[in-house]
Design a protein around this motif. Sequence first.
Motif, PDB file in Angstrom:
ATOM      1  N   ARG A  26       0.895  -1.157   0.087  1.00 25.44           N
ATOM      2  CA  ARG A  26       0.238  -0.066  -0.018  1.00 25.44           C
ATOM      3  C   ARG A  26       1.252   1.123   0.020  1.00 25.44           C
ATOM      4  NH1 ARG A  26      -3.655   1.393   4.656  1.00 25.44           N
ATOM      5  NH2 ARG A  26      -1.348   1.488   6.027  1.00 25.44           N
ATOM      6  N   LYS A  60       2.028   2.059  -3.285  1.00 18.05           N
ATOM      7  CA  LYS A  60       1.327   2.806  -4.251  1.00 18.05           C
ATOM      8  C   LYS A  60       1.391   3.984  -3.969  1.00 18.05           C
ATOM      9  CE  LYS A  60      -3.155   1.922  -6.034  1.00 18.05           C
ATOM     10  NZ  LYS A  60      -4.860   1.299  -5.454  1.00 18.05           N
ATOM     11  N   LYS A  68       4.224   6.491  -5.210  1.00 14.55           N
ATOM     12  CA  LYS A  68       4.137   5.973  -6.785  1.00 14.55           C
ATOM     13  C   LYS A  68       3.468   7.603  -7.362  1.00 14.55           C
ATOM     14  CE  LYS A  68       7.072   2.084  -7.706  1.00 14.55           C
ATOM     15  NZ  LYS A  68       8.175   2.923  -8.579  1.00 14.55           N
ATOM     16  N   GLU A  69       1.490   7.243  -6.550  1.00 17.39           N
ATOM     17  CA  GLU A  69       1.089   7.567  -6.900  1.00 17.39           C
ATOM     18  C   GLU A  69       0.924   9.730  -6.543  1.00 17.39           C
ATOM     19  OE1 GLU A  69      -2.158   6.605  -4.920  1.00 17.39           O
ATOM     20  OE2 GLU A  69      -2.832   4.793  -6.552  1.00 17.39           O
TER      21      GLU A  69
END
Length: 821
Positions: free
Chosen positions: A383, A386, A389-390
């Motif tokens: 999690r 992610k 990176k977002e």
Amino acid sequence: MANQVQTIFLEEWLRSNSGSSISSSIQSSSSSARAIIQAWADLRDSLQNQSFHPHHLQSLKTLLSSQMSLYVADPQAKLLLSILSSSNLSLPRESHPLFLRLLYIWVRKSSKPSSLVVDFAVEILSRLFSAQFGSNKSSLFFAEGVLLLGAFSFVASTSERSKAVCLELLCRLLEEDYQLIGSFEGLIPIVLAGLGYALCSPGNVYFVRILDSLFGIWNKEGGPSASVSHGLMILHLIEWVLSNFINSNYLDKINLFARETLETRKPTYASFAVVMAAAGVLRASSRSLSSNLMQIRVSAEKQIEIVARDIISKSRGLTISINEPGNGHILHCISLALARGGSVSPQPALLMCLASALLTEIFPLQRFYSSILECFHGNPAGRGLKEVKEHMDSAIFKEAGAVTRVFCAQYVSADEGSKSTVENLIWDYCQDVYLCHRQVALMLRGVEDELLLDLEKIAGSAFLMVVVFAFAVMKHRLDSRFKQETQMEVSVRILVSFSCMEYFRRMRLPEYMDTIRGVVVSVQENEWACVSFVESMPPYNHLTNQQGSSSLHKMEYMWLKDEVQTARILFYLRVIPTCAERLPASVYRTVVAPIVFLCMGHPNGKVARASHSIFVAFISSGKDSNQDERVSLKEQLVFYYMQRSLEGYPGTTPFEGMASGVAAIVRHLPAGSPSIFYCIQSLVEKASSLCNEVVMTRENDLWKNWLGESEPCKKVLELLLRLLIVVDIQVLPSLMKLLAQLIVQLPKDGQNMVLNELYAQVAESDDVTRKPTLVSWLQSLSYLCSQSTSRRATKEAGREVNAASTWNIVTLGLNRINARL
């Protein structure tokens, strides 16, 4: 403003300028010319046969797959309208958005669409939309309808009556079915483009009503959730509108409407839309010389300031709480508005919002760290990776440099109270990042390297922000207007902050070096500042023991592998020599010396060399308020320094660092100091040990050439030979005696190599005091070496050499020495 395709299709231009990853609602690839011709033929057959089959729907999709290159002429538009208006054809609901998109391509790409065909199209659309009011429309049909109605109202050949019909229908769609926007992200740029066309419609009596829909959509329950990409679309939509159609009456309406919106609506999304619209005004005015446009620039700035003051008033501390609903979105919008809108007048509220945005939204490292540390015993990495990176792909992170520039510009012009507040925020942020990243790095390294690498990329950008800001602070604070105490305090805080962020430095920035030079000059001139900086260094027990969460205490801690901490300590080790003159002996004894001697054994060569540099700086430093204490400490430290240096040589101890330390000892300690005798004795013992190792390994070739060799024993011997010219006269006899004992034990090749080096060194000496002594000593040493060589040769050959022959050899050797000297 944009290339031709982007100018034709406003929705695509909005997407590209918002940095959005939102894809088009209708995927565009490319169809062959044959396929396009066949698709049109199939649609004509459908009208002639009064039937619509699945392959006709596929024909519509084939045409739209080439929408960027597709051209729709008036006859083809009539064909589409005839199919839509035929009462005998039962069209599937999914075909309606496709027909609307093809008509949109026609009206946008045609240089001058037929007014009759346009009026016919508006009539058909009016019947189509009127029939569907109150029914369950698809989101795509709603969006394409808004887009097409806006595009028709923008066309010059559209009659005034048809324009009025289009704008009325558009407003009804927005007011009754606004909630359809939120069902699909890709619809938002389509709807905004339709609004943009409508706002630019000449003689638009629905202007305020459309504006109300634009802002109201983001204020109503069920409207699209606020995001940075949406905000940027609004910004560039207003920019596009003002750049294409500047009308003083409309500008006044925009200004009045935005002001009334802020006064009557306080919800987050209304503020969100108003801020981005104001930024569009700022951006358009910065690119235009229109006096009309410049008139509302001040009002646009005021609108952003009102929102900023509102969010500041709700905060309880120095930073704006991101836990308050919508605060994060508002900070995003204010930051992007100021970054893309051009320069604005300095305001305390704007400065505080920018500071909070940078620390909590653009570089939200503390939020990431907290999440990872809280889930340490679970499985947070997937999690966390992610989320990180977002963020790295987000528009707000990509605008970090622009926001930082605006932030620094606001800082320079701010009042002193606001300046001090944001300075403290930045410095405290650096401390927090250091403490948290050190723990997270120890946790993730070797386990989740990709997540750690991404975190460090964000932190690297944060480092650049800190450097640029510190440079602005340095130029402002280190001015004669400020008291010396203020300048020194700020200088120390900048240095401490840089030390915390040093691990993330990946390049040599001019601002970084200039800032350090400026603040170091301020610090090194004052004892209080020097002591304050040195005492901010992590203490010895923190270096060797893990500090942080209790869960990390269970991990095996190796301080040598703590890269974050090592980078910070290296920063201190490099700066401390610049203030050695002002550093009291007591502080050096209790704070600096333990860390220096610890770091001398660090495997990182930079750290070890920097440790030796600090020792040299202290030994070379001048007077102290208690000079006896300083001299006593220097002599005491020499004993431990030689032990630490020689036990790590060869290995972790860099020879250049140790050589500089020895040179400082013999030059700066009092003549005849016991520490100097100990230093020389320790070096001779180390050289003897290293030379014995060479003899034991039978590396005889080592002694054949003095130059170009890097063997440890040669380096120590060379250092001892150089000391003959440096040590004081009281120490020289002891050095000569110890050296002679060492040299005569060397193999013949080793003796010859050392003697040749001594010949050259003594011959070049200009010291008239010690040169006669060295000449005499060298003659005796040559004799002793020849004696030891003769005895060694006699023993190896198993026979004795008579005394006369030996004396002849010695005499010849002495004559050679005298001739060379």
